[in-house]
Design a protein around this motif. Sequence first.
Motif, PDB file in Angstrom:
ATOM      1  N   VAL A  99     -22.798 -15.767  95.837  1.00 15.23           N
ATOM      2  CA  VAL A  99     -21.603 -15.420  95.071  1.00 15.23           C
ATOM      3  C   VAL A  99     -21.569 -13.908  94.874  1.00 15.23           C
ATOM      4  N   GLU A 100     -20.411 -13.301  95.147  1.00 14.04           N
ATOM      5  CA  GLU A 100     -20.271 -11.864  94.959  1.00 14.04           C
ATOM      6  C   GLU A 100     -19.127 -11.566  93.988  1.00 14.04           C
ATOM      7  N   PHE A 101     -19.431 -10.790  92.951  1.00 12.79           N
ATOM      8  CA  PHE A 101     -18.426 -10.278  92.021  1.00 12.79           C
ATOM      9  C   PHE A 101     -18.065  -8.866  92.479  1.00 12.79           C
ATOM     10  N   PHE A 102     -16.790  -8.581  92.644  1.00 14.99           N
ATOM     11  CA  PHE A 102     -16.400  -7.276  93.205  1.00 14.99           C
ATOM     12  C   PHE A 102     -15.129  -6.748  92.561  1.00 14.99           C
ATOM     13  N   ASP A 103     -14.906  -5.455  92.777  1.00 18.12           N
ATOM     14  CA  ASP A 103     -13.708  -4.755  92.303  1.00 18.12           C
ATOM     15  C   ASP A 103     -13.208  -3.907  93.471  1.00 18.12           C
ATOM     16  N   TYR A 104     -11.907  -3.971  93.761  1.00 17.45           N
ATOM     17  CA  TYR A 104     -11.370  -3.244  94.906  1.00 17.45           C
ATOM     18  C   TYR A 104     -11.466  -1.727  94.766  1.00 17.45           C
ATOM     19  N   ASN A 105     -11.699  -1.233  93.557  1.00 18.70           N
ATOM     20  CA  ASN A 105     -11.859   0.209  93.365  1.00 18.70           C
ATOM     21  C   ASN A 105     -13.316   0.631  93.221  1.00 18.70           C
ATOM     22  N   CYS A 106     -14.206  -0.280  93.492  1.00 18.16           N
ATOM     23  CA  CYS A 106     -15.641   0.010  93.386  1.00 18.16           C
ATOM     24  C   CYS A 106     -16.162   0.572  94.702  1.00 18.16           C
ATOM     25  N   GLY A 107     -16.618   1.816  94.664  1.00 17.43           N
ATOM     26  CA  GLY A 107     -17.147   2.442  95.873  1.00 17.43           C
ATOM     27  C   GLY A 107     -18.348   1.714  96.436  1.00 17.43           C
ATOM     28  N   TYR A 108     -19.187   1.196  95.566  1.00 15.79           N
ATOM     29  CA  TYR A 108     -20.364   0.452  96.020  1.00 15.79           C
ATOM     30  C   TYR A 108     -19.958  -0.864  96.685  1.00 15.79           C
ATOM     31  N   CYS A 109     -18.875  -1.475  96.174  1.00 16.91           N
ATOM     32  CA  CYS A 109     -18.370  -2.706  96.793  1.00 16.91           C
ATOM     33  C   CYS A 109     -17.852  -2.412  98.198  1.00 16.91           C
ATOM     34  N   LYS A 110     -17.212  -1.276  98.347  1.00 21.19           N
ATOM     35  CA  LYS A 110     -16.707  -0.884  99.667  1.00 21.19           C
ATOM     36  C   LYS A 110     -17.856  -0.750 100.659  1.00 21.19           C
ATOM     37  N   ARG A 111     -18.947  -0.120 100.186  1.00 22.88           N
ATOM     38  CA  ARG A 111     -20.103   0.053 101.077  1.00 22.88           C
ATOM     39  C   ARG A 111     -20.810  -1.274 101.338  1.00 22.88           C
ATOM     40  N   ALA A 112     -20.724  -2.194 100.371  1.00 24.36           N
ATOM     41  CA  ALA A 112     -21.399  -3.491 100.511  1.00 24.36           C
ATOM     42  C   ALA A 112     -20.607  -4.466 101.373  1.00 24.36           C
ATOM     43  N   LEU A 113     -19.352  -4.142 101.673  1.00 29.01           N
ATOM     44  CA  LEU A 113     -18.517  -5.041 102.469  1.00 29.01           C
ATOM     45  C   LEU A 113     -19.174  -5.376 103.799  1.00 29.01           C
ATOM     46  N   GLY A 114     -19.703  -4.365 104.466  1.00 26.86           N
ATOM     47  CA  GLY A 114     -20.357  -4.583 105.755  1.00 26.86           C
ATOM     48  C   GLY A 114     -21.550  -5.511 105.651  1.00 26.86           C
ATOM     49  N   ASP A 115     -22.289  -5.419 104.541  1.00 30.82           N
ATOM     50  CA  ASP A 115     -23.439  -6.297 104.339  1.00 30.82           C
ATOM     51  C   ASP A 115     -22.994  -7.756 104.269  1.00 30.82           C
ATOM     52  N   THR A 116     -21.924  -7.986 103.513  1.00 25.96           N
ATOM     53  CA  THR A 116     -21.436  -9.356 103.335  1.00 25.96           C
ATOM     54  C   THR A 116     -20.985  -9.961 104.660  1.00 25.96           C
ATOM     55  N   PHE A 117     -20.183  -9.221 105.414  1.00 30.36           N
ATOM     56  CA  PHE A 117     -19.677  -9.759 106.673  1.00 30.36           C
ATOM     57  C   PHE A 117     -20.766  -9.869 107.739  1.00 30.36           C
ATOM     58  N   ARG A 118     -21.739  -8.995 107.686  1.00 26.09           N
ATOM     59  CA  ARG A 118     -22.863  -9.110 108.620  1.00 26.09           C
ATOM     60  C   ARG A 118     -23.656 -10.376 108.333  1.00 26.09           C
ATOM     61  N   LEU A 119     -23.878 -10.663 107.065  1.00 28.86           N
ATOM     62  CA  LEU A 119     -24.598 -11.884 106.692  1.00 28.86           C
ATOM     63  C   LEU A 119     -23.835 -13.123 107.152  1.00 28.86           C
ATOM     64  N   ILE A 120     -22.515 -13.114 106.968  1.00 26.34           N
ATOM     65  CA  ILE A 120     -21.696 -14.249 107.391  1.00 26.34           C
ATOM     66  C   ILE A 120     -21.746 -14.414 108.905  1.00 26.34           C
ATOM     67  N   GLU A 121     -21.689 -13.310 109.612  1.00 27.57           N
ATOM     68  CA  GLU A 121     -21.687 -13.352 111.079  1.00 27.57           C
ATOM     69  C   GLU A 121     -23.017 -13.860 111.626  1.00 27.57           C
ATOM     70  N   GLU A 122     -24.099 -13.412 111.036  1.00 27.30           N
ATOM     71  CA  GLU A 122     -25.423 -13.752 111.564  1.00 27.30           C
ATOM     72  C   GLU A 122     -25.938 -15.119 111.080  1.00 27.30           C
ATOM     73  N   ASP A 123     -25.509 -15.524 109.893  1.00 30.73           N
ATOM     74  CA  ASP A 123     -26.021 -16.766 109.308  1.00 30.73           C
ATOM     75  C   ASP A 123     -24.893 -17.795 109.274  1.00 30.73           C
ATOM     76  N   LYS A 124     -24.894 -18.671 110.256  1.00 32.30           N
ATOM     77  CA  LYS A 124     -23.813 -19.657 110.368  1.00 32.30           C
ATOM     78  C   LYS A 124     -23.910 -20.779 109.337  1.00 32.30           C
ATOM     79  N   ASN A 125     -24.947 -20.753 108.540  1.00 29.70           N
ATOM     80  CA  ASN A 125     -25.102 -21.786 107.516  1.00 29.70           C
ATOM     81  C   ASN A 125     -25.008 -21.193 106.109  1.00 29.70           C
ATOM     82  N   LEU A 126     -24.376 -20.019 106.025  1.00 30.72           N
ATOM     83  CA  LEU A 126     -24.233 -19.345 104.737  1.00 30.72           C
ATOM     84  C   LEU A 126     -22.814 -19.529 104.191  1.00 30.72           C
ATOM     85  N   ARG A 127     -22.737 -19.889 102.952  1.00 38.09           N
ATOM     86  CA  ARG A 127     -21.459 -20.005 102.236  1.00 38.09           C
ATOM     87  C   ARG A 127     -21.355 -18.828 101.270  1.00 38.09           C
TER      88      ARG A 127
END
Length: 247
Positions: A99-127
């Motif tokens: 579960v990720e809590f985020f804010d569209y104006n959060c600079g750290y959230c912007k940088r973390a976006l790639g982490d989230t999508f990379r995890l989804i791409e690599e782990d096909k059993n991740l929700r």
Amino acid sequence: MNKHVRNVLSGCAVMLLLPSISAGAAETAPDKEAVEKIVREYLLENPQVIAEALTVLEEQRVAQEEQARKTAMSQVSELLFNSENQVTLGNPDGDVTLVEFFDYNCGYCKRALGDTFRLIEEDKNLRVVLKEFPVLGQPSVEAATVAIALNQIAPEKYEEFHSLMLSSRGRANKQSALDTAKSIGVDTVRLQEAIDAGVAQATLQEVYSIAGTLGLTGTPSYAIGDEVVVGAVGYDTLKKKIEAERQ
């Protein structure tokens, strides 16, 4: 000296004195000044004890906070992981949920976006569950409101919208969110109707309630299993926690 350390060490000093008191005769108890003098002399001769005691106290504080959050997690678990007012990416039937809590104006959230999508791409059993948690002012609330309304009328467009919003420069607000929605083909008339109908209010209230119970005040913040992870900790840390939860 830290108050807790002083109390602990004073107690230890008293215990050290007890045998000698019993051996001599227990007519008088050690007075406060005598105890404090012994403690002071001991600490001057062994200053490393203070650092050791502070380390133990910090470990105890962290452990207490973790236990409190685990207790809080159990109270909001259903809404946290399975609310009808949330967005789910990745494998909806995955064996581990992040579960990720985020804010569209959060600079750290912007940088973390790639982490989230990379995890989804690599782990096909991740929700992955996304929680709109606007904490950076009214513009953030506006952007979150548009996003929630968009998910109501065009959920198939949400992931693209989310990615564009967190990838864009400038301050996110209602207009920037509407422009982004329009750019990906969302019917902005229907979108505005959903916004006016107040569909986002229940979702935002629910997320704020969950965050308050968990003691969250900033973004990004994550929840996995019975653990809360605060801050943009990065891909490697999140992956390790996912693997640990799966095991």
